[in-house]
Write an enzyme that holds these catalytic residues in place. Sequence first.
Site, PDB file in Angstrom:
ATOM      1  N   ARG A  20       1.142  -1.283   0.085  1.00  0.00           N
ATOM      2  CA  ARG A  20       0.240   0.329   0.137  1.00  0.00           C
ATOM      3  C   ARG A  20       0.946   1.515  -0.043  1.00  0.00           C
ATOM      4  O   ARG A  20       1.120   1.725   0.302  1.00  0.00           O
ATOM      5  CB  ARG A  20      -1.065  -0.180   1.428  1.00  0.00           C
ATOM      6  CG  ARG A  20      -2.128  -0.815   1.258  1.00  0.00           C
ATOM      7  CD  ARG A  20      -3.030  -0.900   0.555  1.00  0.00           C
ATOM      8  NE  ARG A  20      -4.242  -1.943   0.303  1.00  0.00           N
ATOM      9  CZ  ARG A  20      -3.855  -3.130   0.258  1.00  0.00           C
ATOM     10  NH1 ARG A  20      -3.089  -4.031  -0.701  1.00  0.00           N
ATOM     11  NH2 ARG A  20      -4.953  -4.217   0.602  1.00  0.00           N
ATOM     12  N   SER A  69     -10.571  -0.892   3.571  1.00  0.00           N
ATOM     13  CA  SER A  69     -10.077  -1.004   4.779  1.00  0.00           C
ATOM     14  C   SER A  69      -9.255   0.459   4.767  1.00  0.00           C
ATOM     15  O   SER A  69      -8.992   1.267   4.397  1.00  0.00           O
ATOM     16  CB  SER A  69      -8.555  -1.901   4.262  1.00  0.00           C
ATOM     17  OG  SER A  69      -8.624  -3.262   3.906  1.00  0.00           O
ATOM     18  N   GLU A 106      -4.784   3.459   6.172  1.00  0.00           N
ATOM     19  CA  GLU A 106      -4.221   3.083   4.837  1.00  0.00           C
ATOM     20  C   GLU A 106      -4.500   4.181   4.551  1.00  0.00           C
ATOM     21  O   GLU A 106      -3.975   4.218   3.258  1.00  0.00           O
ATOM     22  CB  GLU A 106      -5.287   1.790   4.584  1.00  0.00           C
ATOM     23  CG  GLU A 106      -4.906   1.404   2.668  1.00  0.00           C
ATOM     24  CD  GLU A 106      -5.229   0.339   2.072  1.00  0.00           C
ATOM     25  OE1 GLU A 106      -6.706   1.116   1.732  1.00  0.00           O
ATOM     26  OE2 GLU A 106      -5.218  -0.862   2.430  1.00  0.00           O
TER      27      GLU A 106
HETATM   28  N1  EPU Z   1     -10.638 -11.348  10.231  1.00  0.00           N
HETATM   29  C1  EPU Z   1     -11.278 -11.475  11.454  1.00  0.00           C
HETATM   30  N2  EPU Z   1     -11.790  -9.977  12.006  1.00  0.00           N
HETATM   31  C2  EPU Z   1     -12.351  -8.735  11.063  1.00  0.00           C
HETATM   32  C3  EPU Z   1     -12.016  -9.457   9.456  1.00  0.00           C
HETATM   33  C4  EPU Z   1     -10.598 -10.488   8.923  1.00  0.00           C
HETATM   34  O1  EPU Z   1     -10.906 -11.527  12.358  1.00  0.00           O
HETATM   35  O2  EPU Z   1     -13.516  -8.611  11.460  1.00  0.00           O
HETATM   36  C5  EPU Z   1      -9.498 -12.005  10.095  1.00  0.00           C
HETATM   37  C6  EPU Z   1      -9.739 -12.721   8.743  1.00  0.00           C
HETATM   38  O3  EPU Z   1     -10.878 -13.778   9.429  1.00  0.00           O
HETATM   39  C7  EPU Z   1      -8.678 -13.458   8.360  1.00  0.00           C
HETATM   40  C8  EPU Z   1      -7.715 -12.523   8.530  1.00  0.00           C
HETATM   41  O4  EPU Z   1      -8.249 -11.057   9.463  1.00  0.00           O
HETATM   42  O5  EPU Z   1      -7.636 -14.432   8.327  1.00  0.00           O
HETATM   43  C9  EPU Z   1      -7.586 -11.071   6.584  1.00  0.00           C
HETATM   44  O6  EPU Z   1      -8.907 -10.683   6.686  1.00  0.00           O
HETATM   45  P1  EPU Z   1      -9.285 -10.570   4.927  1.00  0.00           P
HETATM   46  O7  EPU Z   1      -9.038 -11.799   4.212  1.00  0.00           O
HETATM   47  O8  EPU Z   1     -10.778  -9.939   4.830  1.00  0.00           O
HETATM   48  O9  EPU Z   1      -8.330  -9.909   4.606  1.00  0.00           O
HETATM   49  P2  EPU Z   1      -7.782  -8.433   5.130  1.00  0.00           P
HETATM   50  O10 EPU Z   1      -6.316  -8.070   5.692  1.00  0.00           O
HETATM   51  O11 EPU Z   1      -8.494  -7.726   6.216  1.00  0.00           O
HETATM   52  C10 EPU Z   1      -6.990  -7.085   2.576  1.00  0.00           C
HETATM   53  C11 EPU Z   1      -6.710  -6.026   2.243  1.00  0.00           C
HETATM   54  C12 EPU Z   1      -7.857  -5.627   1.745  1.00  0.00           C
HETATM   55  C13 EPU Z   1      -7.753  -7.281   0.561  1.00  0.00           C
HETATM   56  C14 EPU Z   1      -8.199  -7.931   1.494  1.00  0.00           C
HETATM   57  C15 EPU Z   1      -8.545  -9.164   0.615  1.00  0.00           C
HETATM   58  C16 EPU Z   1      -5.448  -4.136   3.363  1.00  0.00           C
HETATM   59  C17 EPU Z   1      -5.428  -3.116   4.504  1.00  0.00           C
HETATM   60  N3  EPU Z   1      -6.562  -5.002   3.529  1.00  0.00           N
HETATM   61  O12 EPU Z   1      -7.933  -7.153   3.959  1.00  0.00           O
HETATM   62  O13 EPU Z   1      -8.202  -4.768   0.818  1.00  0.00           O
HETATM   63  O14 EPU Z   1      -9.281  -6.722  -0.037  1.00  0.00           O
HETATM   64  O15 EPU Z   1      -7.329  -8.511   2.269  1.00  0.00           O
HETATM   65  O16 EPU Z   1      -7.484  -9.686  -0.453  1.00  0.00           O
HETATM   66  O17 EPU Z   1      -4.635  -5.125   3.629  1.00  0.00           O
HETATM   67  C18 EPU Z   1      -8.000  -2.154   1.021  1.00  0.00           C
HETATM   68  O18 EPU Z   1      -7.558  -2.193   0.605  1.00  0.00           O
HETATM   69  O19 EPU Z   1      -8.847  -0.919   0.958  1.00  0.00           O
HETATM   70  C19 EPU Z   1      -9.169  -3.624   0.876  1.00  0.00           C
HETATM   71  C20 EPU Z   1     -10.088  -3.738   0.750  1.00  0.00           C
END
Ligand code: EPU
Length: 337
Positions: free
Chosen positions: A163, A237, A333
């Site tokens: 990012r 995010s 972010e």
């Molecule tokens: N999780 C939780 N609780 C929550 C949310 C997530 O426990 O409320 C856990 C999930 O169970 C999982 C882990 O956190 O084990 C990761 O969650 P997720 O796959 O939803 O992805 P993220 O790391 O929260 C990132 C990006 C998103 C992108 C997703 C999918 C960042 C800051 N965000 O989110 O990007 O869509 O991966 O690849 O890296 C964005 O940047 O605006 C965005 C939406």
Amino acid sequence: MKTNVSLRPYNSFGFDAVAKQFAEINAISDLQALIQSGALQHQKTLILSGGNNILFQSEVFDGIVVYINTKGIEILREDGNDVVVRAQAGEDWPDFVRFCVGKGWHGVENLALIPGKVGAAPVQNIGAYGIELKDSFLQCEAMELTTGETKAFTKEDCRFGYRESVFKNELKGKFVITSVDFLLKKEAPLHLEYGNIKAYLEQNGIENPTLQQLHDAICAIRDAKLPDVKQIGSAGSFFKNPVIERAQFEALQKDYPTMPHYDEPNGMVKVPAGWLIEQAGWKGWRDEHVGVYDKQALVLVHYGGGKGHDIVELARRIQDSVEEKFGIRISPEVNFV
Ligand code: EPU
């Protein structure tokens, strides 16, 4: 050029900031003319693209907002398995991904449905489902705001990180990205490893997905987890996933054995901020105007009637409580303006 324009339709949080001056750019020549007119000198300038990653903290933007709305997609080169495609900065990102998938070109399918425009994609090296923009990025062109001259930036020049890019750091506010060239592939392996892609495909009886099926699966997964900005204001995010020292991770893992984590190349460990925020008790929290999305705690939402300041305040409370519980300071972010 317009004066006193409401930015509400131009930011996905839906906050009602007013721009003192507002210029819409529909052609690169408009931008050049604006620079040459001297209108950008001696006042704050904000380059606005889709407005999907921005938080207006105050009710007035006391300067000029330059809204980039240039359109066009062209094939620059087709060579064996390679296709080089140029998209103008104001093209809608999800439409661009749909276009590429429709043509059978691989490279951006995992970035389906990320709200925003093409020109903003390199600024924060958008990423999702195991892929980042930089993986298919070839070069971009950008115009220098002081001179109106155009410069090409290679992948190395952009210094992409998680990012991050040079446009968010050293060159912040100095260049406007006008177009982006992508190197796409006619044949390529699909990236299905990340998160729940495989589980989704299995549940839907899809064994060997096509490019289109993968794209559609990612759209469905996103739809289920992330708010539709047409209905609930958000900027996706809100925080980055923090990257911590292995020693700190191992100490935390003793207390929280189920903590999800991803190994980083340099021996560091990335921890999902969404999980930290949920564990700190914030998931689904809301007051009258703002809150934490109930299906993904990394997303802060504006239900309407609030002010940018409400989100700033909420973000700070979340940062403090996550730090108190885990000793990790998560950082935003989203760009604060
Ligand atoms: N999780 C939780 N609780 C929550 C949310 C997530 O426990 O409320 C856990 C999930 O169970 C999982 C882990 O956190 O084990 C990761 O969650 P997720 O796959 O939803 O992805 P993220 O790391 O929260 C990132 C990006 C998103 C992108 C997703 C999918 C960042 C800051 N965000 O989110 O990007 O869509 O991966 O690849 O890296 C964005 O940047 O605006 C965005 C939406």
